[in-house]
Design a protein around this motif. Structure first.
Motif, PDB file in Angstrom:
ATOM      1  N   LYS A 167     -12.324 -60.855 -37.787  1.00  0.00           N
ATOM      2  CA  LYS A 167     -11.076 -60.335 -37.222  1.00  0.00           C
ATOM      3  C   LYS A 167     -10.709 -58.957 -37.764  1.00  0.00           C
ATOM      4  O   LYS A 167      -9.951 -58.219 -37.126  1.00  0.00           O
ATOM      5  N   ASP A 168     -11.254 -58.586 -38.923  1.00  0.00           N
ATOM      6  CA  ASP A 168     -10.972 -57.258 -39.457  1.00  0.00           C
ATOM      7  C   ASP A 168     -11.987 -56.222 -38.999  1.00  0.00           C
ATOM      8  O   ASP A 168     -11.896 -55.050 -39.366  1.00  0.00           O
ATOM      9  N   ASN A 169     -12.950 -56.639 -38.160  1.00  0.00           N
ATOM     10  CA  ASN A 169     -13.948 -55.681 -37.658  1.00  0.00           C
ATOM     11  C   ASN A 169     -14.488 -56.155 -36.307  1.00  0.00           C
ATOM     12  O   ASN A 169     -15.674 -56.412 -36.154  1.00  0.00           O
ATOM     13  N   PRO A 170     -13.623 -56.243 -35.292  1.00  0.00           N
ATOM     14  CA  PRO A 170     -14.031 -56.828 -34.026  1.00  0.00           C
ATOM     15  C   PRO A 170     -14.501 -55.825 -32.969  1.00  0.00           C
ATOM     16  O   PRO A 170     -14.782 -56.221 -31.828  1.00  0.00           O
ATOM     17  N   VAL A 171     -14.579 -54.542 -33.312  1.00  0.00           N
ATOM     18  CA  VAL A 171     -14.858 -53.523 -32.302  1.00  0.00           C
ATOM     19  C   VAL A 171     -16.316 -53.073 -32.412  1.00  0.00           C
ATOM     20  O   VAL A 171     -16.816 -52.790 -33.505  1.00  0.00           O
ATOM     21  N   ILE A 172     -16.990 -53.007 -31.259  1.00  0.00           N
ATOM     22  CA  ILE A 172     -18.379 -52.551 -31.232  1.00  0.00           C
ATOM     23  C   ILE A 172     -18.482 -51.276 -30.397  1.00  0.00           C
ATOM     24  O   ILE A 172     -17.565 -50.921 -29.642  1.00  0.00           O
ATOM     25  N   ALA A 173     -19.636 -50.608 -30.522  1.00  0.00           N
ATOM     26  CA  ALA A 173     -19.950 -49.468 -29.660  1.00  0.00           C
ATOM     27  C   ALA A 173     -20.657 -50.002 -28.424  1.00  0.00           C
ATOM     28  O   ALA A 173     -21.711 -50.635 -28.527  1.00  0.00           O
ATOM     29  N   CYS A 174     -20.071 -49.766 -27.273  1.00  0.00           N
ATOM     30  CA  CYS A 174     -20.636 -50.250 -26.015  1.00  0.00           C
ATOM     31  C   CYS A 174     -20.977 -49.060 -25.136  1.00  0.00           C
ATOM     32  O   CYS A 174     -20.084 -48.274 -24.776  1.00  0.00           O
TER      33      CYS A 174
ATOM     34  N   GLY B 293     -21.490 -57.449 -35.133  1.00  0.00           N
ATOM     35  CA  GLY B 293     -21.347 -56.474 -34.068  1.00  0.00           C
ATOM     36  C   GLY B 293     -22.671 -55.877 -33.650  1.00  0.00           C
ATOM     37  O   GLY B 293     -22.887 -55.590 -32.464  1.00  0.00           O
TER      38      GLY B 293
ATOM     39  N   GLN C 133     -24.387 -57.792 -30.949  1.00  0.00           N
ATOM     40  CA  GLN C 133     -23.850 -57.543 -29.616  1.00  0.00           C
ATOM     41  C   GLN C 133     -24.320 -56.187 -29.086  1.00  0.00           C
ATOM     42  O   GLN C 133     -24.684 -56.064 -27.902  1.00  0.00           O
ATOM     43  N   GLU C 134     -24.336 -55.181 -29.939  1.00  0.00           N
ATOM     44  CA  GLU C 134     -24.795 -53.860 -29.515  1.00  0.00           C
ATOM     45  C   GLU C 134     -26.272 -53.894 -29.134  1.00  0.00           C
ATOM     46  O   GLU C 134     -26.676 -53.314 -28.115  1.00  0.00           O
TER      47      GLU C 134
END
Length: 346
Positions: free
Chosen positions: A270-277, A246, A249-250
């Motif tokens: 899949k257990d940590n797919p969210v990023i700060a955008c 992640g 991507q950030e």
């Protein structure tokens, strides 16, 4: 014949099994090379929801035809071929619109069908239906041809990110996919290509082969600061995150120039797919964020042609060659980061 068959996470067995027999609408090939990738490591560790074990895995496939089904035209025994991994259905609305990489009915070699960690394998009708078998040029080795499959995925990603002449590109991740991204970006006319990697050893090994314009070790410097320094504060036209992280991507969002394109090429756990955008970066800089999911049969043909033409060399990226009995050693080698590309030669 020998096969490497997946039974459960941590359980891949080298087994003896009868040679498969081609049906009337199938091909049988002798596998000469099946290269490994990070997905094989993930399957070994965690399994996959599309794999109903036991299953012969391996999806970067090159071999020679030994038997042609009675209903199959255009192929003869002895033909040297590369086989796609991702198999679109060819019939759904997305496929009919030419969006084969996002086919909701997609099947895969080594997942839904037995793959190529085997001495012989069957190419199913589903592959032939979508023109998923490609001739290997006489100038190419089977090992090189097996790398066409990951290169096809890279090609899809760079098409979606519109990598082209004059672009300044950052590739985050110095594994085999990152190395292929560097080489393809150059082939597509990029003005400069920078390579970012956390591991000093992996970065040094990759940079010695693909020779980026700058090799940035994110263990030593802030990669965003370094990219901005190299570009006089402007940022880059394209960021490709070839790492399952992640933070990559950030960081990519912060490296991009105005109207930059960011390819989220590497999927996240899949257990940590969210990023700060920072949505304001996207808004005010008019950034474009694109995904990249596998490749189409056409991408495989294009990838083979690029390798055959010398536009994207791959032979030197194959750092380890192992026999079929060494599949577990190959997967371990992939896990250590000691190799760029590991290929199995049954």
């Amino acid at each position: 014949m020998k096969v490497a068959r997946f039974y459960a996470p941590g359980d891949i067995r080298i087994e003896d099994t009868p040679e498969p027999v081609a049906g009337p609408d199938e091909l049988k090939i002798k596998v000469h090379n099946c290269s490994t990738c990070g997905t094989d490591l993930k399957i070994f560790r965690h399994g996959h929801h599309h794999i109903d074990p036991p299953r012969v895995i391996g999806h970067e496939i090159a071999g020679s035809i030994v038997d042609v089904g009675s209903d199959v035209d255009g192929w003869t025994a002895g033909d040297r071929v590369q086989v796609i991994a991702a198999i679109p259905c060819g019939d759904c609305p997305d496929c009919r619109r030419g969006r084969l990489t996002i086919c909701p009915n997609q099947k895969s070699m080594g997942y839904h069908y037995d793959g190529a960690f085997a001495e012989y394998m069957i190419v199913p009708r589903a592959v032939l239906k979508v023109d998923g078998v490609n001739r290997i040029a006489d100038s190419l080795s089977y090992a090189e041809a097996s790398v066409a499959e990951p290169l096809a995925c890279v090609l899809n990603g760079q098409e979606l990110a519109r990598v082209g002449a004059g672009d300044v590109v950052v590739v985050i991740g110095a594994g085999p996919i990152g190395c292929l991204h560097v080489r393809l970006a150059r082939a597509r006319g990029a003005e400069a290509v920078y390579l970012v990697e956390l591991s000093r050893g992996r970065l040094a090994m990759a940079a010695a082969l693909v020779k980026p314009d700058a090799a940035i070790c994110s263990a030593d410097v802030d990669p965003v600061d370094e990219v901005l320094r190299l570009t006089d504060g402007r940022g880059v036209d394209v960021v490709i995150t070839a790492a399952a992280a992640g933070k990559a991507q950030e960081d990519g969002l912060r490296m991009a120039a105005r109207r930059g394109r960011i390819s989220f090429f590497g999927g996240l756990p899949k257990d940590n797919p969210v990023i700060a955008c920072d949505a304001n970066l996207v808004h005010y800089r008019e950034l474009t964020i694109v995904g990249a999911n596998g490749s189409s049969p056409a991408h495989n043909k294009q990838a083979l042609a690029l390798v055959a033409a010398g536009a994207v060399p791959v032979d030197d990226l194959i750092t380890h060659r192992m026999p079929l009995a060494g599949v577990l050693d190959a997967i371990h080698t992939v896990s250590t980061g000691e190799a760029i590309k590991v290929t199995i030669e049954p």
